[in-house]
Design a protein around this motif. Structure first.
Motif: not given
Length: 605
Positions: A361-374
């Motif tokens: 749920d945490v490591i394997e479900s990481s998001i892209t930098f752009m998604a984090f940026n949003m």
């Protein structure tokens, strides 16, 4: 004096190891054609210019000129003596070498006080660990760790220990073993009391976490209090052997997993790294109580391109993750961000929800930098408010404009359009306007705007235009390095003349001696044969030249003609000056004789 290693044993070690495996332990290498390429560990760069040839067992950097074989790589990067490099390679190649580490280290010019600091840290690491796992004094500390979810496997792997509740045990322990007090103070292990000049221990009644350098040497400690004592974590100060800005916790243990998975996971501290390792995330590294630095980034980038950031979910953690992501992106890394639920750090999350849930749920479900940026840009904005909503959309469009791939831009534009029920066409038009506005602004500032990330390319040789004789000499040496018969043939054809470049002449002198001793062509072995570091680099540079496997008689003759003609040109220049001087002296008979000599020399060209 360090023992000398027999030449036969050096050759056995050299043949037992593959330079790609040796260098691959330090930097990420990608195969391109016959060679491997990566980021040079000897100078900062974002585009790979460091080449490793498995066929020739040598490396060469087209950027800084570094070059050599497996021995010289370890000597230059780690500061090893030749004996230490041989010992390390012999261990890797399973070759029995009859010298010990102490004998090898004696050949290395490390200052005595630094050696003492390293030895004291190693000794204390073993002692603290013994106290924790094998003594009654450390029983309460061991129970404390086990109750907090630590396993004996983790305690062993990370060599966690315990420091006694004593003011001066370590001071007495070290001085009894002849470690100078002033050196141990500079190492950060003891502290000098100002009022009376006596020494006392820095760490008392604490769980001890040793800090290792990239080679696995203990260089510092972090001590955690067992109760409510402040500070909660007491760290070693920065010393000549410990620099927080350069040290990544667990790097020496995580590197094999990072290489295998082609991804690193970056945490904020060592407690999170240990917890994640317990959960099966063995490619985790952590900063040492400091923000990510350019030195950290360079160390990571040399070894891996894909990095997942997993920081705490509080405001400080999100800000730190944002800064770290931007630093890594600028270095050419591919970033993902693993989001923690509010109020949790990795250690707390694993203890509450378990190891598998953390991985999935945490490591394997990481998001892209752009998604984090949003998500980052949403913070502090009330999106139901029109002004905040429009500001957010404009900021996101600016970030989308910087994306290199059209598919990515389209994906996030559609996401934005769906979330706020906007026209996709209107967003695309607005995004174009933002792009050109930013481009003009950055151009005005003298910057290049929104340049796509450079693809990894095989670097081209940066040879500037050299004189014909220079190129001819290098090409002759290249063929001589690959064929001993050609080497002796060139020697005969020179008829006592020498190459024009002193370094080139020195190389062929070494090479002929190498062949006369019965050696066959072998670039890596020849590099060990040469003693001069500058000549070694030139040999590697020449070895990396692209030449035909065979050389014709005509080609050989043409190269030698270029070499010898240069000497004749120098002679002609000298004679022209003599002729002018004779004419100035009105000695026309002498001038005429010199003119005949010049004519004869020119005809021989």
């Amino acid at each position: 004096m360090a023992e000398r290693i027999a030449e036969e044993k050096v050759n056995e070690i050299r043949q037992a190891v593959d330079i790609v495996d040796v260098i691959g332990d330090y930097i990420q290498l990608n195969k391109q054609g016959r060679n491997y390429f990566g980021l040079c560990p000897f100078h900062g760069e974002n585009t790979p210019s460091f080449s490793v040839s498995p066929e020739k067992q040598i490396y060469h950097c087209f950027g800084c000129g570094a070059g050599g074989n497996a021995f010289s790589f370890l000597m230059e990067l780690e500061g090893y003596s030749f004996q230490e490099a041989a010992l390390k390679l012999a261990e890797k190649g399973n070759v029995k070498l009859e010298i010990d580490a102490a004998s090898a280290a004696s050949a290395k010019s490390m200052p005595v006080d630094l050696q003492q600091m390293m030895e004291a840290h190693e000794l204390l690491r073993k002692f603290y660990h013994h106290l924790l796992v094998n003594t009654k004094d450390g029983q309460h500390a061991l129970e404390y760790l086990l109750n907090r979810g630590f396993t004996m496997e983790s305690i062993e792997k990370f060599q966690i220990g315990y420091s006694l509740k004593s003011w001066d045990f370590v001071f007495k322990f070290l001085t009894k073993r002849k470690f100078p007090a002033d050196v141990m103070e500079r190492a950060g292990l003891i502290i000098k009391r100002e009022k009376d000049g006596n020494y006392f221990d820095r760490f008392r009644d604490r769980i001890m976490f040793p800090i290792f350098d990239r080679s696995g040497n203990t260089i510092a400690f972090s001590g955690r209090s067992l109760g409510d004592d402040e500070p909660k974590y007491l760290n070693s100060p920065e010393t000549v052997i410990f620099n927080k800005s350069k040290t990544l916790y667990n790097f020496h243990l995580a590197r094999p997993q990072i290489k295998k998975l082609q991804r690193a996971v970056l945490f904020e501290g060592f407690a999170d790294v240990i917890a994640a390792d317990r959960a099966g995330v063995g490619n985790g590294v952590g900063t040492m109580g400091t923000a990510l630095t350019e030195e950290h980034v360079a160390s990571l980038r040399r070894n891996v391109q894909s990095i997942t950031i997993c920081y705490d979910s509080d405001n400080a953690g999100i800000e730190a993750a944002y800064r770290a992501a931007n630093l890594l992106m600028e270095a050419g890394c591919q970033i993902r961000v693993a989001l923690m639920p509010d109020g949790y750090d990795p250690d707390d999350y694993i203890n509450e929800f378990g190891e598998e849930k953390f991985r999935h749920d945490v490591i394997e479900s990481s998001i892209t930098f752009m998604a984090f940026n949003m998500l980052y840009l949403r913070r502090g904005k009330r999106l139901q408010n029109e002004g905040d909503r429009l500001l957010y959309i404009e900021e996101v469009l600016k970030e989308i404009s910087q994306l290199d791939k059209a598919v990515e831009r389209d994906h996030y534009l559609r996401q934005l359009a769906n979330e706020f029920s906007l026209s996709l066409e209107a967003l695309k038009e607005q995004q174009k306007q933002v792009y050109y506005t930013e481009k003009r602004r950055n151009t005005h500032k003298g910057k290049g705007a929104f340049e796509p990330q450079k693809r990894l390319q095989t670097p081209k040789r940066a040879d500037s235009l050299k004189p014909a004789y220079h190129t001819a000499e290098r090409r002759l040496i290249a063929h001589m390095l690959r064929n001993s018969d050609i080497a002796f043939k060139v020697q005969d054809m020179l008829q006592g003349n020498t190459f024009n470049i002193d370094e080139h002449q020195a190389i062929i002198t070494y090479l002929l001696g190498f062949y006369e001793k019965g050696h066959t062509p072998d670039p890596s072995a020849f590099i060990n044969f040469i003693k001069d570091e500058k000549l070694k680099r030139i040999v590697v540079d020449i070895e990396m030249m692209s030449i035909n496997d065979e050389i014709s008689e005509q080609e050989l003759s043409d190269y030698l003609k270029q070499v010898l003609n240069y000497q004749k040109m120098l002679k002609i220049k000298e004679k022209l000056n003599e002729e002018k001087e004779a004419e100035r002296q009105k000695d026309y008979a002498k001038a005429a004789l010199i003119a005949m000599e010049i004519l004869h020399l020119r005809k021989s060209l």
